[in-house]
Design a protein around this motif. Structure first.
Motif, short mmCIF file in Angstrom:
data_model
loop_
_atom_site.label_atom_id
_atom_site.label_comp_id
_atom_site.label_asym_id
_atom_site.label_seq_id
_atom_site.Cartn_x
_atom_site.Cartn_y
_atom_site.Cartn_z
N ILE A 134 0.84 -1.21 0.00
CA ILE A 134 0.00 0.00 0.00
C ILE A 134 0.87 1.25 0.00
O ILE A 134 0.63 2.20 -0.76
CB ILE A 134 -0.93 -0.01 1.23
N THR A 135 1.90 1.26 0.85
CA THR A 135 2.77 2.42 0.96
C THR A 135 3.49 2.71 -0.35
O THR A 135 3.52 3.85 -0.82
CB THR A 135 3.80 2.19 2.08
N LEU A 136 4.07 1.69 -0.95
CA LEU A 136 4.84 1.89 -2.19
C LEU A 136 3.92 2.34 -3.32
O LEU A 136 4.27 3.25 -4.10
CB LEU A 136 5.56 0.60 -2.57
N THR A 137 2.75 1.73 -3.44
CA THR A 137 1.79 2.15 -4.48
C THR A 137 1.42 3.61 -4.29
O THR A 137 1.40 4.40 -5.25
CB THR A 137 0.53 1.28 -4.44
N SER A 138 1.12 3.99 -3.05
CA SER A 138 0.71 5.36 -2.77
C SER A 138 1.80 6.35 -3.15
O SER A 138 1.51 7.43 -3.69
CB SER A 138 0.36 5.49 -1.28
N GLU A 139 3.04 6.02 -2.89
CA GLU A 139 4.13 6.95 -3.14
C GLU A 139 4.47 7.12 -4.61
O GLU A 139 5.17 8.07 -4.98
CB GLU A 139 5.37 6.52 -2.34
N PHE A 140 4.00 6.23 -5.46
CA PHE A 140 4.25 6.36 -6.89
C PHE A 140 3.04 6.88 -7.66
O PHE A 140 3.13 7.14 -8.86
CB PHE A 140 4.69 5.02 -7.49
#
Length: 446
Positions: A134-140
């Protein structure tokens, strides 16, 4: 770009149209939560075969289910801070490798307690994988599409769980229950190799950590090939702290939001796991056949998948706090309605669909919102710890159904009681929206 004009990478990503490179990241994270869903659901599908082979009672099987939930909770608390300290990609790949290897080893369990231990270890890896995806998707993702893309990615969990049910039926008949655990181990191990090759590290993390400028440039060029970044310097508009990411969650500007997210996740997952675990039994009590009860319960998962996508779309266009507050409140009404129409299969299916749409869809939306709430230096920790607290609610929901059934309440009163935590989650999201609005007014005044 002149070195005298630092480039804010967050704003840079927000300005760009969605690229094929960003879509590939969403797809990879979708696959992560899909194999996560497969492994999480696998134990429920193979439990009857395990019970028959090892001659176990239902009470003896209980630790097997509890071990997985316990591992999920510990993994969420453990891997979030590690991702904020050492990077998203490495911890994410490690989590996938870990739960894949543990699931594969589970296939060779010789007794119940060996399997319980390995299911705890599997849950440990699963607990770290989902929040970091979730975190990585959100940051991209660009801000104007972030909620929709994150919630769509998260639907991989539901689809992975459904695929686990379909695959388990064929695998158990052909090769026995151990083959399901083999499949649940091999898929993550293969996926981990793809992640090492294709998944990038978060540029926000790299900039904040002051690492690998060439890697930052190469990643941003894949998002915007036309941009000239040869002489650029990069910032994220935040200061990196050397203290524990967990301590950051309790900074004055984050404390109220952290507590409100924890309350929301606890209440939301309590309702979801209570209904997922006990709805078939409650419907059987209302006089439905086992087949009808299973079909009606399936509408809860279907509603959750549709709700996640629809609410994510709305959250990108309307204040997301009030979208979730309204949805959770409507979930309380939908859950209460199930008790009033429980004896009618079609009406019960519609009410269960509405409950799933609102409460499961809102939980996915809350994950997306938590990722946007926290700053880069504690984002993975914030998302992971909210999920960890939520897992406590899932344990309460899983075991609380038996207590509620023993109270002797009628169906309308019972389902009205189940809807109360959803209403509390709605009030929590509304309060968080008010807090964010107040802070925005204060910043504007300054």
């Amino acid at each position: 770009m002149p070195a005298s004009q630092p480039l804010n990478v967050t704003a840079f990503i927000d300005r760009q149209p969605l690229s094929a490179f960003q879509v590939s990241i969403v797809v990879l994270c979708f696959l992560i939560v899909a194999v996560d869903g497969f492994d999480t659901a696998a134990i429920g599908f193979i439990a009857p075969a395990i019970r028959a082979e090892w001659q176990l009672t239902p009470a003896q099987l209980a630790p097997l289910f509890g071990a997985g939930l316990g591992g999920l909770m510990v993994g969420a608390f453990l891997f979030g801070p590690l991702a904020d300290r050492f990077g998203r990609k490495g911890v994410l790949v490690l989590s996938v490798l870990f739960f894949g290897a543990a699931s594969l080893a589970s296939a060779w369990s010789q007794d119940l307690w060996m399997l319980v231990l390995l299911r705890f270890l599997t849950g440990l890896g699963l607990g770290g994988a989902m929040p970091n995806a979730i975190t990585l998707t959100s940051e991209f993702c660009p801000e104007k599409r972030r909620s929709f893309l994150v919630t769509t990615m998260f639907c991989g969990f539901t689809l992975g769980s459904a695929f686990g049910g379909l695959a388990s039926a064929g695998l158990i008949d052909a090769f026995g229950w151990r083959s399901v655990l083999v499949a649940g181990g091999v898929m993550p191990l293969v996926l981990a190799a793809l992640l090492l090759w294709l998944l990038p590290e978060s540029v926000r993390y790299l900039v904040l950590a002051g690492k690998q400028r060439e890697r930052i440039v190469a990643t941003l060029q894949k998002i915007a090939p036309q941009a000239d970044l040869r002489d650029a310097t990069f910032v994220v508009g935040e200061q990196r702290s050397t203290s524990s990411p967990v301590r950051h969650l309790f900074r004055p500007e984050l404390l109220r939001g952290t507590l409100l997210f924890w309350l929301t996740f606890f209440m939301s997952l309590l309702v979801i796991y209570l209904l997922s675990s006990w709805l078939p039994t409650l419907l059987r009590t209302a006089g439905h056949s086992l087949r009808t009860a299973a079909l009606v319960t399936t509408m809860f998962q279907v509603g959750g998948t549709v709700g996640a996508i629809a609410l994510g779309w709305l959250m990108d266009r309307i204040n997301p706090h009030y979208v979730l507050a309204s949805s959770y409140s409507l979930a309380a009404l939908g859950i209460a309605a199930v008790g009033s129409v429980a004896s009618e299969p079609v009406a019960a299916g519609m009410a269960v669909f509405l409950a799933g749409f609102c409460v499961s869809g809102s939980q996915v939306g809350a994950n997306a919102l938590s990722a946007s709430f926290y700053p880069t230096d504690c984002r993975a920790t914030g998302v992971s710890w909210a999920n960890g607290v939520g897992r406590m609610g899932s344990v309460v929901g899983s075991v609380g159904g038996a207590t509620m059934l023993s109270m002797g309440l009628g169906m309308p009163a019972l389902f009205a009681l189940i809807g109360v935590p959803a209403l509390v989650a709605g009030l929590s999201m509304f309060s968080l929206g008010m807090v964010r609005r107040q802070r925005a007014v204060e910043r504007l005044a300054v």
